[in-house]
Design a protein around this motif. Structure first.
Motif, PDB file in Angstrom:
ATOM      1  N   THR A   1      -5.428  54.447  44.521  1.00  0.00           N
ATOM      2  CA  THR A   1      -5.848  53.352  43.955  1.00  0.00           C
ATOM      3  C   THR A   1      -7.577  54.032  44.285  1.00  0.00           C
ATOM      4  OG1 THR A   1      -4.489  51.843  44.312  1.00  0.00           O
ATOM      5  CG2 THR A   1      -6.454  51.758  43.523  1.00  0.00           C
ATOM      6  N   GLU A   2      -7.978  54.216  42.985  1.00  0.00           N
ATOM      7  CA  GLU A   2     -10.008  54.025  42.886  1.00  0.00           C
ATOM      8  C   GLU A   2     -10.014  52.942  42.627  1.00  0.00           C
ATOM      9  OE1 GLU A   2     -11.834  58.349  42.244  1.00  0.00           O
ATOM     10  OE2 GLU A   2     -11.090  57.501  43.836  1.00  0.00           O
ATOM     11  N   LYS A   3     -11.284  52.395  43.681  1.00  0.00           N
ATOM     12  CA  LYS A   3     -11.188  51.394  43.805  1.00  0.00           C
ATOM     13  C   LYS A   3     -12.672  50.653  44.449  1.00  0.00           C
ATOM     14  CE  LYS A   3     -10.021  46.222  44.284  1.00  0.00           C
ATOM     15  NZ  LYS A   3      -9.003  45.180  45.401  1.00  0.00           N
ATOM     16  N   ASN A   4     -13.856  49.519  44.012  1.00  0.00           N
ATOM     17  CA  ASN A   4     -14.378  49.310  43.793  1.00  0.00           C
ATOM     18  C   ASN A   4     -15.450  48.334  43.300  1.00  0.00           C
ATOM     19  OD1 ASN A   4     -17.457  49.860  45.304  1.00  0.00           O
ATOM     20  ND2 ASN A   4     -18.263  51.175  43.952  1.00  0.00           N
ATOM     21  N   GLY A   5     -15.611  47.408  44.093  1.00  0.00           N
ATOM     22  CA  GLY A   5     -15.483  45.625  43.291  1.00  0.00           C
ATOM     23  C   GLY A   5     -14.263  45.342  42.605  1.00  0.00           C
ATOM     24  N   ASN A   6     -14.369  45.154  41.507  1.00  0.00           N
ATOM     25  CA  ASN A   6     -13.562  44.707  40.570  1.00  0.00           C
ATOM     26  C   ASN A   6     -12.627  45.584  39.526  1.00  0.00           C
ATOM     27  OD1 ASN A   6     -13.713  41.637  40.928  1.00  0.00           O
ATOM     28  ND2 ASN A   6     -15.699  42.212  39.747  1.00  0.00           N
ATOM     29  N   ASP A   7     -13.327  46.978  39.741  1.00  0.00           N
ATOM     30  CA  ASP A   7     -12.569  47.880  38.967  1.00  0.00           C
ATOM     31  C   ASP A   7     -12.427  48.801  40.009  1.00  0.00           C
ATOM     32  OD1 ASP A   7     -14.520  47.368  36.730  1.00  0.00           O
ATOM     33  OD2 ASP A   7     -16.057  48.630  37.453  1.00  0.00           O
ATOM     34  N   SER A   8     -11.350  49.121  39.436  1.00  0.00           N
ATOM     35  CA  SER A   8      -9.681  50.279  40.174  1.00  0.00           C
ATOM     36  C   SER A   8      -8.579  51.456  39.244  1.00  0.00           C
ATOM     37  CB  SER A   8      -9.101  48.821  40.456  1.00  0.00           C
ATOM     38  OG  SER A   8      -8.227  48.015  39.798  1.00  0.00           O
TER      39      SER A   8
ATOM     40  N   LYS B   1     -17.172  49.082  29.087  1.00  0.00           N
ATOM     41  CA  LYS B   1     -16.005  48.366  29.644  1.00  0.00           C
ATOM     42  C   LYS B   1     -15.124  47.536  29.388  1.00  0.00           C
ATOM     43  CE  LYS B   1     -16.962  48.059  33.888  1.00  0.00           C
ATOM     44  NZ  LYS B   1     -17.353  48.248  35.852  1.00  0.00           N
ATOM     45  N   GLU B   2     -15.803  46.797  28.673  1.00  0.00           N
ATOM     46  CA  GLU B   2     -14.998  45.534  28.136  1.00  0.00           C
ATOM     47  C   GLU B   2     -13.687  46.734  27.092  1.00  0.00           C
ATOM     48  OE1 GLU B   2     -15.291  42.992  28.602  1.00  0.00           O
ATOM     49  OE2 GLU B   2     -16.966  43.810  29.659  1.00  0.00           O
ATOM     50  N   GLY B   3     -13.666  47.401  26.217  1.00  0.00           N
ATOM     51  CA  GLY B   3     -12.677  47.532  25.489  1.00  0.00           C
ATOM     52  C   GLY B   3     -12.718  49.218  25.609  1.00  0.00           C
TER      53      GLY B   3
ATOM     54  N   VAL C   1     -19.664  51.887  40.082  1.00  0.00           N
ATOM     55  CA  VAL C   1     -19.129  53.226  40.098  1.00  0.00           C
ATOM     56  C   VAL C   1     -18.143  53.321  40.738  1.00  0.00           C
ATOM     57  CG1 VAL C   1     -21.041  54.635  38.371  1.00  0.00           C
ATOM     58  CG2 VAL C   1     -20.722  54.005  41.085  1.00  0.00           C
ATOM     59  N   VAL C   2     -17.299  53.807  40.392  1.00  0.00           N
ATOM     60  CA  VAL C   2     -15.751  54.070  41.551  1.00  0.00           C
ATOM     61  C   VAL C   2     -15.707  55.762  42.015  1.00  0.00           C
ATOM     62  CG1 VAL C   2     -14.319  52.617  40.293  1.00  0.00           C
ATOM     63  CG2 VAL C   2     -14.515  55.170  39.961  1.00  0.00           C
ATOM     64  N   SER C   3     -16.353  56.187  41.830  1.00  0.00           N
ATOM     65  CA  SER C   3     -16.075  57.531  42.429  1.00  0.00           C
ATOM     66  C   SER C   3     -17.153  58.469  42.187  1.00  0.00           C
ATOM     67  CB  SER C   3     -14.613  58.396  42.427  1.00  0.00           C
ATOM     68  OG  SER C   3     -14.186  58.636  40.923  1.00  0.00           O
ATOM     69  N   ASN C   4     -17.108  59.429  42.931  1.00  0.00           N
ATOM     70  CA  ASN C   4     -17.944  61.030  42.269  1.00  0.00           C
ATOM     71  C   ASN C   4     -17.369  61.874  42.254  1.00  0.00           C
ATOM     72  OD1 ASN C   4     -20.429  62.452  41.717  1.00  0.00           O
ATOM     73  ND2 ASN C   4     -21.172  62.368  44.062  1.00  0.00           N
ATOM     74  N   GLN C   5     -17.447  63.117  41.708  1.00  0.00           N
ATOM     75  CA  GLN C   5     -16.321  64.375  41.665  1.00  0.00           C
ATOM     76  C   GLN C   5     -17.426  64.775  42.528  1.00  0.00           C
ATOM     77  OE1 GLN C   5     -13.688  67.535  39.456  1.00  0.00           O
ATOM     78  NE2 GLN C   5     -13.591  65.315  38.749  1.00  0.00           N
TER      79      GLN C   5
END
Length: 394
Positions: free
Chosen positions: A126-133, A265-267, A292-296
């Motif tokens: 699971t890519e997760k950071n804060g409320n984003d996953s 991100k709302e939709g 941001v959840v990740s950096n490639q």
């Protein structure tokens, strides 16, 4: 950590300059533009990571003249080592692969095997950071090959191949707006999944794309319109992940772009991420409270720059790293063992953009002779464990 790491300090991860044109290519399946991405290797490390064992190899003569002074300390390597374990990440896979940043403990092991054995919850993260996953596969299917330089792309064959990967459990696809018809292929693929697979199958499929805009003024309408193009091409209501790239750090418009992406991100976007951002800019982005959840970034046994300050920052903040170039376009394989590319036609042809790119990396790292010594050592370890060089098992 088993063994010692000798590395030149790396304060930031440098993004790859690219010859890719700024304008977004139209939907197409013929005459794909050829993209040749070149990376300036300004910092390399000398410790080689493997999960298979620890081996010392005598390369003093071959390293003669390769080691230089760095700042006030002698950049010196007594021996090349294959480190038994590295507690900061789990790395696997030929296509782009995810490595997470847990506390200092050994990650759960993943057993290598046939493609049909990949499916299962233990092979997802699971890519997760804060409320984003976002739940994705540990191994991603990279679609750079559709961007040009690998011969003509047959639409039907490509979609069938994507279905076979997803059927085997490899159901996360990584693409970009400038990877030729990659987003269009995903759109056809996802419609096949909707029509021919059960609903629970669809829930496991993920499409990760990248947005590589020109360094112009980032207005809300420009960002929204660009995202809508990818949504239309991929035929999805909301992008699973939008990985953002920026060309010119002197232009701080990247912060405006990311803020506008966050508003979507709302939709229209589920998660916002980065690609090829350096450590300094990543810290600035996080300080501006942009989630941001990740950096490639690029990472392999030859190029481990991201293990330096980038990994430290990610471990502190919860940002994950998605890595590409894990087996260097195929150079890390038996195919290139005991070859001499300095002699014309003496070895396998470097006939793809990725092989050409990573051959330049080898040249910057230490040259083909040193790389051959690495392949020979990896082959010995792989043979001991009954796998190929490119396979990493735990």
């Amino acid at each position: 950590m088993g063994g010692s790491t000798s590395a030149s300090p790396c304060s930031s991860y440098q993004p790859s300059p690219s010859t890719v044109p700024f304008q977004r290519p139209p939907s197409r399946f013929k005459d794909i533009n050829k993209n040749h991405v070149r990376l300036d290797l300004n910092s390399m490390v000398s410790t080689l990571v493997s999960d298979l064992g620890s081996v010392d190899i005598n390369l003093k003569k071959q390293r003669s003249g390769l080691l230089k002074k760095h700042r006030d300390s002698q950049y010196r390597l007594v021996e090349l080592q294959l480190v038994v374990r590295f507690p900061c990440f789990t790395m696997t896979g030929t296509p782009p692969s995810l490595f997470t940043m847990p506390p200092r403990r050994r990650a759960n092991s993943v057993r290598c095997g046939k493609a049909t054995q990949v499916s299962g919850e233990t092979h997802r993260v699971t890519e997760k950071n804060g409320n984003d996953s976002l739940d994705i596969c540990r191994v991603l299917n990279g679609m750079w090959q559709t961007s040009g330089g690998w011969d003509r792309i047959d639409r039907d064959d490509a979609v069938e191949a994507m279905l076979r990967y997803a059927d085997a459990g490899l159901s996360t696809f990584d693409m970009a707006d400038h990877y030729g018809p990659a987003e269009d292929l995903y759109g056809i693929f996802i419609n096949r999944v909707r029509q021919e697979r059960p609903p629970e199958y669809l829930e496991k499929v993920r499409g990760l794309t990248k947005w590589v805009p020109p360094p112009v003024k980032m207005t809300s309408s420009f960002v929204r319109d660009s995202v809508n193009v990818s949504r239309k091409r991929m035929d999805v209501a909301s992008l699973d992940m939008l990985q953002f790239h920026w060309w010119d750090y002197a232009n701080t418009g990247y912060l405006d772009a990311l803020k506008h992406l966050t508003d979507l991100k709302e939709g229209k976007i589920k998660t916002v991420a980065l690609t090829n951002f350096d450590t300094e800019r990543l810290q600035i982005i996080l300080e501006n409270e942009i989630p941001v959840v990740s950096n490639q970034v690029q990472h392999s046994i030859v190029d481990m720059r991201s293990q330096q300050k980038m990994a430290e920052l990610c471990q502190l903040t919860g940002v994950k790293l998605i890595t590409y170039g894990t087996v260097m376009g195929g150079l890390l394989s038996e195919k290139f063992l005991d070859t001499n590319l300095n002699i014309p036609f003496a070895g396998p042809p470097l006939n793809t953009p990725s092989l050409q790119k990573y051959k330049r990396m080898v040249d910057a790292w230490g040259g083909w002779s040193l790389f051959q010594a690495l392949l020979q050592t990896l082959k010995g370890i792989a043979t001991k464990h009954g796998v190929s060089i490119a396979t990493r098992c735990r």
